[in-house]
Design a protein around this motif. Sequence first.
Motif: not given
Length: 299
Positions: A268-274, A256-257, A259-266
């Motif tokens: 990047s320096e941004q933390p992952p979403p809930p 999920w992390l 996948s496009p559904a999470s909107g997260w780029d691993r």
Amino acid sequence: MSGFVEKPEPLQVPGLVHLHTGKVRELYRNEAGDLVMVASDRMSAYDWVLPTEIPDKGRVLTQLSLWWFDRLADLIPNHVISTELPEGAPAEWEGRTLVCRSLSMIPVECVARGYLTGSGLVEYEANRTVCGLALPEGLVDGSELPAPIFTPATKAAVGEHDENVSYEEVARQVGAETAAQLRQSTLAVYSRARDVARDRGIILADTKFEFGHDAAGGLVLADEVLTPDSSRFWPAAEWEPGRAQSSYDKQFVRDWLTSPASGWDRRSEQPPPPLPREVVEATRAKYIEAYELLTGTAW
């Protein structure tokens, strides 16, 4: 940048001194000098400790470790003294707390691999080796190795990534005698557990252990052992080399992390979403399924 998305504040319990907050466990010392390990429901992935917990995960890890410790006791001693709750501890700690011997921990992740996947596959595809060990041609993702191999790694801090190292580097760091003991014990425990799991329809693809020395210098198995957090468990009936395998672990979270559904780029320096509820429920179900299949006991 990685680590805790939201670092928890450890609970203060009379008679216990808080020592460390790990990815999953809180570590305390009691008045007798023993360690008190409390397994939380925290989930880590891609070197982040996520903001969403998986209910019952800490209890599954603790109870499954205890089950395995019993079945490995003739091979190597472990660090468990008691499962009794310390006086004054909250009821929430029930089933997830171990009172353990204090050891001098060896700073090596002791990894055993019986199948090729993960970081081992990446190295193999580049060099036909894993941790410097030469392997035959023709292996693919999920291939069973000719024999289990010891592929140690550095022990990384929270937010950092374990790095595979050679056996020679381990011997340089901890001494030739200790390195030989680590390799022998790791492969012996893996082989026992592989056979136990196989009888229950599960492939133990790889796993990692931590060891320490007791006051007399003896080698002791510590931390958790042979759980979905520290091992790759695959359904034997679905095993098919040449592709990613189904597994009893945090793969739902990883998928999920990324996948496009999470909107997260691993990257990047941004933390992952809930995590969404369906991912939490599916992950919890996989951990419990692994426990039930291995132990033969209903959760």
